[in-house]
Design a protein around this motif. Structure first.
Motif, PDB file in Angstrom:
ATOM      1  N   LEU A 227       0.867  -1.177   0.000  1.00 56.48           N
ATOM      2  CA  LEU A 227       0.000   0.000   0.000  1.00 56.48           C
ATOM      3  C   LEU A 227       0.907   1.232   0.000  1.00 56.48           C
ATOM      4  O   LEU A 227       1.023   1.967   0.975  1.00 56.48           O
ATOM      5  CB  LEU A 227      -0.943  -0.006   1.214  1.00 56.48           C
ATOM      6  CG  LEU A 227      -2.004  -1.112   1.206  1.00 56.48           C
ATOM      7  CD1 LEU A 227      -2.892  -1.000   2.432  1.00 56.48           C
ATOM      8  CD2 LEU A 227      -2.851  -1.062  -0.060  1.00 56.48           C
ATOM      9  N   THR A 228       1.573   1.443  -1.130  1.00 63.16           N
ATOM     10  CA  THR A 228       2.519   2.548  -1.286  1.00 63.16           C
ATOM     11  C   THR A 228       2.153   3.353  -2.527  1.00 63.16           C
ATOM     12  O   THR A 228       1.703   2.794  -3.534  1.00 63.16           O
ATOM     13  CB  THR A 228       3.959   2.037  -1.404  1.00 63.16           C
ATOM     14  OG1 THR A 228       4.083   1.223  -2.574  1.00 63.16           O
ATOM     15  CG2 THR A 228       4.346   1.220  -0.182  1.00 63.16           C
ATOM     16  N   PHE A 229       2.393   4.658  -2.464  1.00 65.76           N
ATOM     17  CA  PHE A 229       1.977   5.526  -3.568  1.00 65.76           C
ATOM     18  C   PHE A 229       2.915   6.725  -3.717  1.00 65.76           C
ATOM     19  O   PHE A 229       2.547   7.749  -4.281  1.00 65.76           O
ATOM     20  CB  PHE A 229       0.540   6.013  -3.344  1.00 65.76           C
ATOM     21  CG  PHE A 229       0.205   6.278  -1.908  1.00 65.76           C
ATOM     22  CD1 PHE A 229       0.550   7.478  -1.306  1.00 65.76           C
ATOM     23  CD2 PHE A 229      -0.408   5.299  -1.140  1.00 65.76           C
ATOM     24  CE1 PHE A 229       0.268   7.712   0.030  1.00 65.76           C
ATOM     25  CE2 PHE A 229      -0.700   5.519   0.209  1.00 65.76           C
ATOM     26  CZ  PHE A 229      -0.365   6.738   0.791  1.00 65.76           C
ATOM     27  N   ARG A 255      -4.621  -4.761   2.795  1.00 63.34           N
ATOM     28  CA  ARG A 255      -4.508  -4.707   1.336  1.00 63.34           C
ATOM     29  C   ARG A 255      -5.809  -5.107   0.655  1.00 63.34           C
ATOM     30  O   ARG A 255      -6.162  -4.579  -0.394  1.00 63.34           O
ATOM     31  CB  ARG A 255      -3.361  -5.608   0.865  1.00 63.34           C
ATOM     32  CG  ARG A 255      -2.919  -5.292  -0.555  1.00 63.34           C
ATOM     33  CD  ARG A 255      -1.732  -6.121  -0.970  1.00 63.34           C
ATOM     34  NE  ARG A 255      -1.351  -5.811  -2.348  1.00 63.34           N
ATOM     35  CZ  ARG A 255      -0.627  -6.603  -3.112  1.00 63.34           C
ATOM     36  NH1 ARG A 255      -0.194  -7.764  -2.639  1.00 63.34           N
ATOM     37  NH2 ARG A 255      -0.330  -6.257  -4.351  1.00 63.34           N
ATOM     38  N   TRP A 256      -6.539  -6.027   1.276  1.00 62.62           N
ATOM     39  CA  TRP A 256      -7.831  -6.448   0.728  1.00 62.62           C
ATOM     40  C   TRP A 256      -9.008  -5.720   1.387  1.00 62.62           C
ATOM     41  O   TRP A 256     -10.153  -5.981   1.087  1.00 62.62           O
ATOM     42  CB  TRP A 256      -8.000  -7.964   0.868  1.00 62.62           C
ATOM     43  CG  TRP A 256      -7.346  -8.741  -0.239  1.00 62.62           C
ATOM     44  CD1 TRP A 256      -7.950  -9.196  -1.382  1.00 62.62           C
ATOM     45  CD2 TRP A 256      -5.981  -9.153  -0.319  1.00 62.62           C
ATOM     46  NE1 TRP A 256      -7.031  -9.866  -2.164  1.00 62.62           N
ATOM     47  CE2 TRP A 256      -5.811  -9.851  -1.539  1.00 62.62           C
ATOM     48  CE3 TRP A 256      -4.869  -8.994   0.502  1.00 62.62           C
ATOM     49  CZ2 TRP A 256      -4.593 -10.401  -1.946  1.00 62.62           C
ATOM     50  CZ3 TRP A 256      -3.655  -9.537   0.096  1.00 62.62           C
ATOM     51  CH2 TRP A 256      -3.521 -10.225  -1.103  1.00 62.62           C
ATOM     52  N   ILE A 257      -8.729  -4.843   2.347  1.00 68.58           N
ATOM     53  CA  ILE A 257      -9.745  -4.029   3.035  1.00 68.58           C
ATOM     54  C   ILE A 257     -10.783  -4.918   3.736  1.00 68.58           C
ATOM     55  O   ILE A 257     -11.993  -4.726   3.615  1.00 68.58           O
ATOM     56  CB  ILE A 257     -10.449  -3.037   2.059  1.00 68.58           C
ATOM     57  CG1 ILE A 257      -9.439  -2.421   1.097  1.00 68.58           C
ATOM     58  CG2 ILE A 257     -11.155  -1.944   2.874  1.00 68.58           C
ATOM     59  CD1 ILE A 257      -8.388  -1.540   1.703  1.00 68.58           C
ATOM     60  N   ASP A 312      -6.166  -4.910 -11.099  1.00 66.35           N
ATOM     61  CA  ASP A 312      -6.822  -3.603 -11.131  1.00 66.35           C
ATOM     62  C   ASP A 312      -7.509  -3.267  -9.806  1.00 66.35           C
ATOM     63  O   ASP A 312      -7.738  -2.095  -9.500  1.00 66.35           O
ATOM     64  CB  ASP A 312      -7.808  -3.493 -12.296  1.00 66.35           C
ATOM     65  CG  ASP A 312      -8.927  -4.517 -12.237  1.00 66.35           C
ATOM     66  OD1 ASP A 312      -8.927  -5.383 -11.340  1.00 66.35           O
ATOM     67  OD2 ASP A 312      -9.819  -4.460 -13.109  1.00 66.35           O
ATOM     68  N   PHE A 313      -7.831  -4.283  -9.002  1.00 64.19           N
ATOM     69  CA  PHE A 313      -8.384  -4.008  -7.673  1.00 64.19           C
ATOM     70  C   PHE A 313      -7.350  -3.279  -6.822  1.00 64.19           C
ATOM     71  O   PHE A 313      -7.642  -2.252  -6.199  1.00 64.19           O
ATOM     72  CB  PHE A 313      -8.814  -5.302  -6.980  1.00 64.19           C
ATOM     73  CG  PHE A 313      -9.078  -5.134  -5.504  1.00 64.19           C
ATOM     74  CD1 PHE A 313     -10.219  -4.474  -5.058  1.00 64.19           C
ATOM     75  CD2 PHE A 313      -8.172  -5.597  -4.562  1.00 64.19           C
ATOM     76  CE1 PHE A 313     -10.446  -4.293  -3.695  1.00 64.19           C
ATOM     77  CE2 PHE A 313      -8.395  -5.421  -3.205  1.00 64.19           C
ATOM     78  CZ  PHE A 313      -9.535  -4.775  -2.778  1.00 64.19           C
ATOM     79  N   VAL A 318      -4.910   1.640  -4.223  1.00 65.96           N
ATOM     80  CA  VAL A 318      -3.731   2.490  -4.051  1.00 65.96           C
ATOM     81  C   VAL A 318      -3.977   3.881  -4.634  1.00 65.96           C
ATOM     82  O   VAL A 318      -3.567   4.897  -4.046  1.00 65.96           O
ATOM     83  CB  VAL A 318      -2.494   1.832  -4.686  1.00 65.96           C
ATOM     84  CG1 VAL A 318      -1.320   2.808  -4.726  1.00 65.96           C
ATOM     85  CG2 VAL A 318      -2.094   0.582  -3.915  1.00 65.96           C
ATOM     86  N   SER A 319      -4.671   3.941  -5.759  1.00 69.56           N
ATOM     87  CA  SER A 319      -4.991   5.235  -6.370  1.00 69.56           C
ATOM     88  C   SER A 319      -5.876   6.075  -5.456  1.00 69.56           C
ATOM     89  O   SER A 319      -5.665   7.288  -5.308  1.00 69.56           O
ATOM     90  CB  SER A 319      -5.678   5.018  -7.714  1.00 69.56           C
ATOM     91  OG  SER A 319      -6.058   6.242  -8.296  1.00 69.56           O
ATOM     92  N   THR A 320      -6.859   5.438  -4.829  1.00 62.88           N
ATOM     93  CA  THR A 320      -7.744   6.146  -3.905  1.00 62.88           C
ATOM     94  C   THR A 320      -6.975   6.637  -2.682  1.00 62.88           C
ATOM     95  O   THR A 320      -7.167   7.772  -2.219  1.00 62.88           O
ATOM     96  CB  THR A 320      -8.915   5.252  -3.472  1.00 62.88           C
ATOM     97  OG1 THR A 320      -9.608   4.778  -4.635  1.00 62.88           O
ATOM     98  CG2 THR A 320      -9.889   6.002  -2.585  1.00 62.88           C
ATOM     99  N   LEU A 321      -6.091   5.791  -2.155  1.00 66.34           N
ATOM    100  CA  LEU A 321      -5.268   6.200  -1.020  1.00 66.34           C
ATOM    101  C   LEU A 321      -4.364   7.370  -1.394  1.00 66.34           C
ATOM    102  O   LEU A 321      -4.195   8.313  -0.610  1.00 66.34           O
ATOM    103  CB  LEU A 321      -4.420   5.020  -0.529  1.00 66.34           C
ATOM    104  CG  LEU A 321      -5.127   3.952   0.298  1.00 66.34           C
ATOM    105  CD1 LEU A 321      -4.204   2.768   0.543  1.00 66.34           C
ATOM    106  CD2 LEU A 321      -5.639   4.514   1.619  1.00 66.34           C
TER     107      LEU A 321
END
Length: 421
Positions: A227-229, A255-257, A312-313, A318-321
């Motif tokens: 979970l890195t961005f 990672r899977w929420i 893509d999940f 990660v994009s949202t975070l």
């Protein structure tokens, strides 16, 4: 009643005071206290910026594949019985293969021990290492459950600092200064909770070399792995298993929420066989023999979840975070009494410093958070709960619109309580 009631004074049972002491300051306990300060007449929704559980928000819904895997495992009737205490073989094999993708060597299923979330994994290794006179080195700020569990197990805690001016890197000189002949391990949390930092390869290698020099193992808390961005990619500590023995704890929770699914693991990275020789592996098995196991149907679903979740999940999460972290960092800069030493690059949190000298009417960070909850229905964790007084831990793992609303309320709150010039 002649032999009952309050008149009898010689009851032989009492509560375990060590449990009360160990749990005196926990994230859950502090958050529950803050919730009690909410104004029941407030019409606005509560904005939860205090804990890392985004599962209630639509943008963080887990993948349907994981949900289907759970349903299929349950309906198969293959996983209704007891599990092995270390985990069922297909699930252990799947975790080994999943983690080996990031390593220069292959893990064996025998290196993997399945647990009830990451919490039980860290509980296991802390309990295994506890012996009279021993001590463990923990990061400050950090995750307070380590202190709680160590305290209950009579394992002395010593804190080394993470350096905010250096992107929260480990103060390795402090690690060496704190260590003595009774030090057994140090904990590294990467990506960082509560700081949102991501350690670079070279720094982690220095951590491994320092631990080897001291003769201690490294507990790598990697529950937020991948979970890195930011600019730094996730590097598992197990990469350095040939330098020093590594115990990794992790789970599917973040990672899977799905933190409520409670499926985690403890993994030994020990190509040189040191953990086996020192009796650590046998002790881990012994601990798991006297504790509960993760639900067997959950274990049954693990291979499908780990092997077939679409890329893509993860990209979406990660994009949202990243979007939320950007909002958090930018909006915090608008609040004069709060400063953020470094932009978050991973996990779900950021640490910010609270300058109470610019405000009126607050004793400390806990007082600030209580009044913020009461006046604005915004929940933020006081830094004292994670080891840094007069700091705040803010989570950005919520809907971006809710995050923006919460930080706007915090800005208005700080403006209302600003000292008059």
């Amino acid at each position: 009643m002649e032999n009952g009631g309050s008149a009898l004074k010689n009851w032989r049972f009492i509560g375990n005071e060590k449990l009360t002491q160990a749990s005196a300051i926990t994230v859950r306990g502090v958050l529950n206290m803050l919730m009690e300060n909410l104004n029941p007449d407030e019409a606005r929704p509560v904005i939860p910026l205090g804990h890392g559980d985004p599962s209630a928000f639509p943008s963080f819904r887990t993948t349907p594949l994981a949900e289907d895997a759970i349903c299929s495992a349950l309906r198969s009737a293959k996983f209704n019985g007891y599990s092995s205490t270390v985990g069922i073989p297909p699930a252990r094999r799947a975790v080994a293969e999943h983690l080996s993708k990031d390593l220069p060597y292959k893990l064996s299923p025998d290196d993997v021990f399945l647990t009830i979330g990451c919490t039980q994994a860290l509980e296991a290794i802390v309990t295994v290492l506890a012996r009279p006179g021993a001590n463990i080195l923990l990061p400050r700020p950090g995750f307070p459950y380590y202190e709680a569990r160590a305290g209950f197990s009579d394992l002395e805690v010593r804190h080394f600092d993470l350096l905010p001016e250096n992107n929260w890197e480990v103060d390795l000189a402090a690690v060496e200064a704190l260590s003595d002949e009774n030090t057994v391990a140090m904990v590294v949390i990467n990506p960082g909770n509560p700081c949102g930092n991501v350690f670079k390869y070279d720094h982690l290698k220095k951590v491994a070399e320092t631990a080897r020099k001291l003769g201690i193992l490294v507990i790598a808390d990697e529950v937020y792995d991948h979970l890195t961005f930011g600019e730094s990619p996730f590097v598992p500590m197990g990469v350095f298993g040939s330098i020093v023995p590594i115990i990794t704890v992790g789970s599917i929770s973040k990672r899977w929420i799905v933190p409520g699914w409670r499926l985690g693991w403890l993994v030994t990275h020990d190509p040189n066989g040191i953990l086996m020789k020192q009796g650590i592996v046998d002790s881990i098995k012994g601990f798991l023999n006297i504790t509960s196991d993760p639900a067997t149907f959950m274990q049954g679903a693990v291979p499908e979840i780990l092997e077939n979740t679409p890329a893509d999940f993860f990209t979406k999460i990660v994009s949202t975070l990243k979007e939320s972290a950007e909002i958090c960092y930018d909006r915090i800069k608008e609040i004069p009494c709060i400063t953020c030493p470094s932009k978050p690059e991973g996990s779900m949190f950021v640490m910010v410093k609270l300058n109470l000298s610019l405000l009126e009417g607050f004793m400390d960070d806990t007082d600030f958070c209580c009044k913020l909850a009461k006046e604005e229905s915004v929940i933020v964790l006081p830094g004292v709960a994670v080891g840094l007084k007069n700091w705040l831990r803010i989570t950005f793992a919520i809907e971006p619109s809710s995050l923006d609303d919460g930080l706007s309320r915090m800005k208005a709150f700080c403006a209302r309580h600003a000292k008059k010039q």
